[in-house]
Structure formats: C-alpha cells, structure tokens
Design an enzyme around this catalytic site. Structure first.
Site, PDB file in Angstrom:
ATOM      1  N   SER A  71       0.874  -1.178   0.000  1.00 37.67           N
ATOM      2  CA  SER A  71       0.000   0.000   0.000  1.00 37.67           C
ATOM      3  C   SER A  71       0.908   1.224   0.000  1.00 37.67           C
ATOM      4  CB  SER A  71      -0.853  -0.008   1.279  1.00 37.67           C
ATOM      5  OG  SER A  71      -1.463   1.242   1.501  1.00 37.67           O
TER       6      SER A  71
ATOM      7  N   TYR B 136      -2.034  -1.124  10.457  1.00 36.37           N
ATOM      8  CA  TYR B 136      -1.995  -1.268   8.990  1.00 36.37           C
ATOM      9  C   TYR B 136      -0.677  -0.733   8.434  1.00 36.37           C
ATOM     10  CZ  TYR B 136      -3.977  -1.062   4.218  1.00 36.37           C
ATOM     11  OH  TYR B 136      -4.238  -1.240   2.874  1.00 36.37           O
TER      12      TYR B 136
HETATM   13  P1  NAD Z   1     -11.437  -6.266   0.141  1.00 30.80           P
HETATM   14  O1  NAD Z   1     -12.029  -6.147   1.501  1.00 30.80           O
HETATM   15  O2  NAD Z   1     -12.247  -5.979  -1.071  1.00 30.80           O
HETATM   16  O3  NAD Z   1     -10.820  -7.728  -0.068  1.00 30.80           O
HETATM   17  C1  NAD Z   1     -10.090  -8.364   0.938  1.00 30.80           C
HETATM   18  C2  NAD Z   1      -9.983  -9.818   0.583  1.00 30.80           C
HETATM   19  O4  NAD Z   1      -9.266 -10.468   1.641  1.00 30.80           O
HETATM   20  C3  NAD Z   1     -11.336 -10.524   0.487  1.00 30.80           C
HETATM   21  O5  NAD Z   1     -11.269 -11.513  -0.506  1.00 30.80           O
HETATM   22  C4  NAD Z   1     -11.488 -11.145   1.867  1.00 30.80           C
HETATM   23  O6  NAD Z   1     -12.359 -12.249   1.885  1.00 30.80           O
HETATM   24  C5  NAD Z   1     -10.051 -11.547   2.133  1.00 30.80           C
HETATM   25  N1  NAD Z   1      -9.745 -11.741   3.545  1.00 30.80           N
HETATM   26  C6  NAD Z   1      -9.969 -10.909   4.594  1.00 30.80           C
HETATM   27  N2  NAD Z   1      -9.567 -11.499   5.724  1.00 30.80           N
HETATM   28  C7  NAD Z   1      -9.065 -12.712   5.387  1.00 30.80           C
HETATM   29  C8  NAD Z   1      -8.506 -13.782   6.115  1.00 30.80           C
HETATM   30  N3  NAD Z   1      -8.370 -13.747   7.447  1.00 30.80           N
HETATM   31  N4  NAD Z   1      -8.109 -14.897   5.435  1.00 30.80           N
HETATM   32  C9  NAD Z   1      -8.265 -14.972   4.097  1.00 30.80           C
HETATM   33  N5  NAD Z   1      -8.793 -13.986   3.360  1.00 30.80           N
HETATM   34  C10 NAD Z   1      -9.180 -12.872   3.998  1.00 30.80           C
HETATM   35  O7  NAD Z   1     -10.132  -5.361   0.214  1.00 30.80           O
HETATM   36  P2  NAD Z   1      -9.168  -4.757  -0.907  1.00 30.80           P
HETATM   37  O8  NAD Z   1      -9.286  -3.286  -0.826  1.00 30.80           O
HETATM   38  O9  NAD Z   1      -9.332  -5.447  -2.211  1.00 30.80           O
HETATM   39  O10 NAD Z   1      -7.761  -5.124  -0.252  1.00 30.80           O
HETATM   40  C11 NAD Z   1      -6.887  -6.084  -0.784  1.00 30.80           C
HETATM   41  C12 NAD Z   1      -5.464  -5.726  -0.395  1.00 30.80           C
HETATM   42  O11 NAD Z   1      -5.127  -4.475  -0.974  1.00 30.80           O
HETATM   43  C13 NAD Z   1      -5.250  -5.583   1.112  1.00 30.80           C
HETATM   44  O12 NAD Z   1      -4.003  -6.133   1.462  1.00 30.80           O
HETATM   45  C14 NAD Z   1      -5.253  -4.081   1.311  1.00 30.80           C
HETATM   46  O13 NAD Z   1      -4.521  -3.698   2.435  1.00 30.80           O
HETATM   47  C15 NAD Z   1      -4.598  -3.630   0.022  1.00 30.80           C
HETATM   48  N6  NAD Z   1      -4.829  -2.239  -0.327  1.00 30.80           N
HETATM   49  C16 NAD Z   1      -6.094  -1.763  -0.531  1.00 30.80           C
HETATM   50  C17 NAD Z   1      -6.265  -0.433  -0.864  1.00 30.80           C
HETATM   51  C18 NAD Z   1      -7.611   0.165  -1.126  1.00 30.80           C
HETATM   52  O14 NAD Z   1      -7.690   1.398  -1.264  1.00 30.80           O
HETATM   53  N7  NAD Z   1      -8.676  -0.609  -1.208  1.00 30.80           N
HETATM   54  C19 NAD Z   1      -5.151   0.402  -0.989  1.00 30.80           C
HETATM   55  C20 NAD Z   1      -3.892  -0.112  -0.769  1.00 30.80           C
HETATM   56  C21 NAD Z   1      -3.747  -1.450  -0.452  1.00 30.80           C
END
Ligand code: NAD
Length: 256
Positions: A138, A151
């Site tokens: 991130s 985080y």
């Molecule tokens: P999201 O909530 O849409 O998806 C998260 C995924 O992780 C889902 O498939 C969920 O079922 C799974 N998950 C959650 N807890 C889990 C566990 N204990 N075991 C297995 N699976 C689990 O979130 P997202 O925004 O797509 O985030 C995905 C990644 O991207 C994360 O690592 C997040 O930190 C990172 N990220 C997101 C953003 C953003 O703006 N959305 C920005 C930077 C980084």
C-alpha cells in the site's frame, strides 16, 4: 503468456485480489482463489476466462490453515508459480484506543501470512528456477496516516519482507516485488467512505471526494483492473530483473 502456470492469490474473492486473479487468468494462468464472502461468484468470474480454478478457504491469520492451502494448491496444480499475497484488513483508531486483538489480526493477516506463503512457495519456485511473488502492500508501506498504526506497521513490514525475499532470490528466476496502491474503491475503502459520510453528514459522493482530496492529487481511485495489469507486467518476461521494488500506483499520493 502464462499458460501452464498457476497463480495463488490470497484474498481473491473481492476487490484487488479478484482484479489481479482475473488479469492473470486473462494471460492464461490457472488460479487458486482464497478468501471469504461470495466465493461462488468469484469462481464463476475467473472460470469464465477459460482457465482452471481452485479454491481454498484458509484463514490467513492461521498458519496451519495456510500450510493446508499451499499443500492443496500443489496437489491440485502441481505447484504455485505465481504467489500474490493480497489478503488484508483495516481498522481505524488512535494508538491508545487501538483494540489489541485488531492489532494482532492485522499483523497476522496483512504481514505474517505472507511470510508463511512465501516460505512454503519458494522451494518449488527455486527448483523450477521461475517464480513471481507479488506482495500487495500500500502507499501505507511507504508513508503513514493517522489512526492506522497496525496497517501502516504491517505494510511497511511487507515492503521489508519483499526486499529481503528479492535479495535472497536475486540470482534465480524468482522475483519478488510489492505493489503500493493509493485509494481503490473496494469494500475495504467503502467502509471508510461510509464512516466519513456518517461522521460529517456527507453524501456518499461528497465523502468519496473528501477522502480523495485529503491524499490523492489525481482525485481518482485506482482500479483493481489497473492493479491486475501491473501484476501481469511483473509476471511477463520484461519483469525478469525487476527485484525488490515497492511500485506505487497512487495518483500522486507519495509524490507530495
Ligand atoms: P477487500 O475487503 O475488497 O478484499 C479483501 C480480501 O481479503 C477478500 O477476498 C477477503 O475475503 C479476504 N480476507 C480478509 N480477511 C481474510 C482472512 N483472514 N483470510 C483470508 N482472506 C481474507 O479489500 P481490498 O481493498 O481489495 O484489499 C486487498 C489488499 O489491498 C489488502 O491487502 C489491502 O490492504 C490492500 N490495499 C487496498 C487499498 C484500497 O484502497 N482498497 C489500498 C492499498 C492497499
């Protein structure tokens, strides 16, 4: 480009993970999905791209379940050629108010799970002399934001793990890199939009504008599709010597 390769993407039932899984499937990779929620819809979306799809419901906070998932992927597909460590959760609170169990869960899911999948995937990748490990970090792997202690600590940690893994594999055909998105409008971020809308009495659209305006000069969300294309690029031959980078796709967030 990725025919006969298998990609395991953690947290791929939603958001960025699903976007990356689909981009790799479009390049011909078979996909091992993981995560919670609407598993069947994710499986259908990926299978529609004409590749083989597996699923394992391992909870990324549980090392024994991660071991079962890696064994299941090897049993079903032969081996994992591309590992995308993407599963992640968020919790927002000041350090002194941060619930201890949320801290532990974020470190386990957003950081420690990647150590386990990586240590378990590397032997077969090194033997084959080809592999790609992509850690979804991130912008918070590069800079901090208030109220996101766990985080930010986990994401800085995974950028560190990325560098060390890249160094230890530097003379092989295995690469390890991190992707650092800014705001992406997934369920994880919609919760933060909803909290802002409720706290400030804003509409959903105005809360989104305010969120972007605080950090992201482009005033645009990055999309899971764009992040998927970046992951596919890392998997291409052009990515053979990209090692240990933390590559931001953040609308200018960290350029400030
Ligand atoms: P999201 O909530 O849409 O998806 C998260 C995924 O992780 C889902 O498939 C969920 O079922 C799974 N998950 C959650 N807890 C889990 C566990 N204990 N075991 C297995 N699976 C689990 O979130 P997202 O925004 O797509 O985030 C995905 C990644 O991207 C994360 O690592 C997040 O930190 C990172 N990220 C997101 C953003 C953003 O703006 N959305 C920005 C930077 C980084």
């Amino acid at each position: 480009m990725l025919a006969n390769k298998t990609a395991l993407v953690t947290g791929s039932t939603s958001g960025i993970g699903l976007g990356i899984a689909k981009a790799l499937a479009r390049q011909g990779a078979n996909i091992m999905l993981n995560g919670f929620g609407d598993v069947e819809a994710a499986q259908r979306e990926v299978a529609a791209l004409g590749v083989k799809v597996g699923y394992h419901g391992a909870d990324m906070s549980q090392p024994a379940e991660i071991e079962s998932m890696m064994a299941a992927a090897a049993a079903q597909f032969g081996q994992v050629d591309i590992l995308v460590n993407n599963a992640g959760i968020q919790h927002v609170a000041k350090v002194q108010d941060f619930p201890v169990e949320r801290w532990d869960a974020i470190i386990a899911i957003n950081l420690t799970s990647a150590f386990h999948t990586t240590r378990l995937a590397l032997p077969a990748m090194l033997k084959a002399n080809w592999g790609r490990i992509i850690n979804v970090a991130s912008v918070h792997g590069l800079v901090g934001s208030a109220e996101k202690s766990a985080y930010v600590a986990a994401k800085h940690g995974i950028v560190g793990l990325t560098k060390v893994t890249a160094l230890e594999t530097a003379t092989s055909g295995v690469t390890c890199n991190a992707i650092c998105p800014g705001w992406v409008l997934t369920p994880l971020v919609q919760k933060q939009v909803d909290a802002k809308a409720a706290a400030l009495g804003l509409s959903n659209e105005d809360a989104k504008k305010q969120l972007l305006g605080e950090k992201e000069p482009s005033m645009q969300f990055t999309t899971p599709e764009e992040l998927g294309e970046l992951a596919a690029f890392f998997c291409s031959a052009a990515g053979n010597n990209i090692r240990g980078v933390a590559w931001n796709m953040d609308g200018g967030w960290t350029a400030q």
